[in-house]
Design an enzyme around this catalytic site. Structure first.
Site, PDB file in Angstrom:
ATOM      1  N   HIS A   1       7.583   2.348   0.945  1.00 26.19           N
ATOM      2  CA  HIS A   1       7.251   1.411  -0.236  1.00 26.19           C
ATOM      3  C   HIS A   1       6.726   1.684  -1.358  1.00 26.19           C
ATOM      4  CE1 HIS A   1       3.440   1.129   1.223  1.00 26.19           C
ATOM      5  NE2 HIS A   1       2.892  -0.030   0.900  1.00 26.19           N
TER       6      HIS A   1
ATOM      7  N   HIS B   1      -7.639  -5.458   0.543  1.00 30.44           N
ATOM      8  CA  HIS B   1      -6.531  -6.203   1.535  1.00 30.44           C
ATOM      9  C   HIS B   1      -5.778  -5.207   2.415  1.00 30.44           C
ATOM     10  CE1 HIS B   1      -3.848  -4.472  -1.809  1.00 30.44           C
ATOM     11  NE2 HIS B   1      -3.014  -4.475  -0.750  1.00 30.44           N
TER      12      HIS B   1
HETATM   13  O1  LIG Z   1      -2.643  -4.519  -5.293  1.00 29.34           O
HETATM   14  C1  LIG Z   1      -1.945  -3.457  -5.457  1.00 29.34           C
HETATM   15  O2  LIG Z   1      -2.081  -2.480  -6.110  1.00 29.34           O
HETATM   16  C2  LIG Z   1      -0.668  -3.087  -4.267  1.00 29.34           C
HETATM   17  C3  LIG Z   1      -0.485  -4.405  -3.670  1.00 29.34           C
HETATM   18  C4  LIG Z   1       0.712  -4.023  -2.229  1.00 29.34           C
HETATM   19  C5  LIG Z   1       2.058  -4.733  -2.483  1.00 29.34           C
HETATM   20  C6  LIG Z   1       3.076  -4.462  -1.783  1.00 29.34           C
HETATM   21  C7  LIG Z   1       2.494  -3.391  -0.314  1.00 29.34           C
HETATM   22  C8  LIG Z   1       1.490  -3.052  -0.285  1.00 29.34           C
HETATM   23  O3  LIG Z   1       0.995  -2.227   0.524  1.00 29.34           O
HETATM   24  C9  LIG Z   1       0.214  -3.382  -1.146  1.00 29.34           C
HETATM   25  O4  LIG Z   1      -0.926  -3.044  -1.121  1.00 29.34           O
HETATM   26 FE   LIG Z   2      -0.936  -1.141   0.463  1.00 27.29          FE
END
Ligand SMILES: O=C(O)CCc1cccc(O)c1O
Ligand SMILES: [Fe+2]
Length: 316
Positions: free
Chosen positions: A179, A115
Site C-alpha cells: 500500500h 493507530h
Molecule cells: O495517517 C496516515 O498517515 C496513514 C493512514 C493509513 C491509511 C491506509 C493504510 C495504512 O496502513 C495507514 O497507516
Molecule cells: Fe499504516
C-alpha cells in the site's frame, strides 16, 4: 511452551469509508475469527509489533525499532489514547535479552503509539489495557531503512526470549501489506511538511483533522480510480504471505528496500512488523498458519491481510 501470533493489516479507513457489504462481511468475519483464536490462546502477555506514521516517532530521532517500557495511545483517527498496561520489569527483561544478543535495541519509557499499534489491540481486545502488553515499534515509513535481515534478527531474538518465558504469549504484528497511502516522503516533501516530519509532535486539532481528512479523501479517490498513489500489488502480497505461511523466514532477507517501495508502495515497509513476528515464531519452532484472509481493498488503501499462527506444541 508454544507461541501464538496474529498478523493483520490496519487501516484508519475501517469505519470512515463505505465498502462493498460482501467485503465488510469478510473483514468482520476475519476479525471475529481472530478474536476466537485469541480467546482460545488466552494470552497472559502480548507483544505488539507495529509501525508509527509520524505521530510518535519523527526524523529528529528515528530508530529502526524501539521497545516501550512504558507506552500510551496517541488517539489519532479516534483510536484509544491513554496508557497501555506495560509490564515494565518483563519488558526490561526482554530489552536486556535482545541487547545481550548484540541487537542495538532502542528503548523508551514513554512511547507514544498511534493507530498502527492501537487498532489491532482494539479489534482483538476492545481496549488497549486489558492484557499486559509490551509494544515494539518497527519503522515502516521513514527511509532509510535497515536491511530486512536486521528485522529478522530482532524477531528471532524476541522468539528466543519468549521460548524461555512461563506465560502464554501472543505476538501481534500490525500493518501492510502492499500500500501507498499519502504518508509524506522526506525526499519529496515541502519545507513545511519536512518540519512536521522532523518534529510534528502534538499537532493542533485542526492540523490533525486536515491530515486525516486528506487520507479519507485519498481513499475515496483511490476507490474511484483517480488517486495518484501506487496501486495495491496482490501478486507481491501473495508471495509475501507464502513466505510467512511456509516459515522459511530467511527468505525475508531477500526483500530489497528500494524494490519494495517501487513495487508495493512506500508503506509496504510496514510488513517489517510481520517479518519480526514470524521470525519470532520460527525461532521458537515449527509453526502452522491457521487463518489466512487476504483481499486488496482500495477503500482501505491496503492489500488487506489477516493471519493467525502458532508453534506446534513442543514437549517440555
Ligand atoms: O495517517 C496516515 O498517515 C496513514 C493512514 C493509513 C491509511 C491506509 C493504510 C495504512 O496502513 C495507514 O497507516
Ligand atoms: Fe499504516
Amino acid at each position: 511452551m508454544s507461541l501464538s501470533l496474529v498478523a493483520m493489516s490496519h487501516t484508519p479507513l475501517l469505519h470512515r469509508v463505505e465498502v462493498d457489504p460482501q467485503v465488510r462481511a469478510e473483514v468482520d468475519g476475519a476479525f471475529e475469527a481472530v478474536r476466537a483464536f485469541v480467546a482460545e490462546v488466552d494470552p497472559e502477555l502480548v507483544i505488539t509489533i507495529g509501525p508509527d506514521h509520524y505521530n510518535g516517532f519523527f526524523y529528529d530521532t528515528m530508530p529502526p525499532f524501539c521497545l516501550g517500557l512504558g507506552a500510551y495511545g496517541l488517539g489519532d483517527y479516534g483510536t484509544a489514547s491513554g496508557a497501555l498496561d506495560v509490564p515494565t520489569d518483563i519488558a526490561e527483561d526482554l530489552a536486556r535479552h535482545v541487547q545481550g544478543e548484540d541487537i542495538d535495541l532502542t528503548i523508551s519509557r514513554a512511547m507514544g503509539v498511534d493507530h498502527g499499534a492501537v487498532q489491532p489491540l482494539e479489534v482483538i481486545f476492545g481496549q488497549i489495557d486489558t492484557v499486559p502488553t509490551i509494544p515494539v515499534f518497527v519503522n515502516g515509513v521513514a527511509a532509510p531503512f535497515v536491511p530486512m535481515r536486521r528485522i529478522r534478527a530482532l524477531g528471532e531474538s524476541i522468539g528466543r526470549w519468549a521460548a524461555g518465558r512461563p506465560e502464554r504469549i501472543l505476538v501481534i504484528a500490525s500493518g501492510g501489506l502492499s500500500h501507498d497511502p499519502p504518508v509524506p516522503q522526506w525526499a519529496t516533501a515541502t519545507p513545511e511538511v519536512r518540519a512536521g516530519l522532523l518534529d510534528g509532535r502534538n499537532p493542533t486539532p485542526q492540523a490533525r483533522a486536515a491530515r486525516e481528512q486528506r487520507v479519507v479523501d485519498t481513499a475515496h479517490a483511490f476507490a474511484a480510480g483517480t488517486a495518484a498513489i501506487l496501486d495495491l500489488n496482490p501478486e507481491w502480497d501473495a508471495q509475501f504471505l507464502r513466505v510467512c505461511r511456509e516459515g522459511e523466514v530467511a527468505a525475508f532477507d531477500d526483500y530489497d528496500t528500494d524494490e519494495m517501495a517501487a513495487t508495493a508502495g512506500n508503506s509496504s515497509h510496514e510488513v517489517r512488523s510481520w517479518v519480526t513476528a514470524f521470525s519470532a515464531l520460527s525461532a521458537v519452532g515449527d509453526y502452522a498458519v491457521e487463518l489466512e484472509y487476504y483481499r486488496p481493498i482500495r477503500e482501505f488503501i491496503a492489500g488487506f491481510g489477516v493471519m493467525t499462527a502458532r508453534t506446534k506444541e513442543i514437549t517440555a
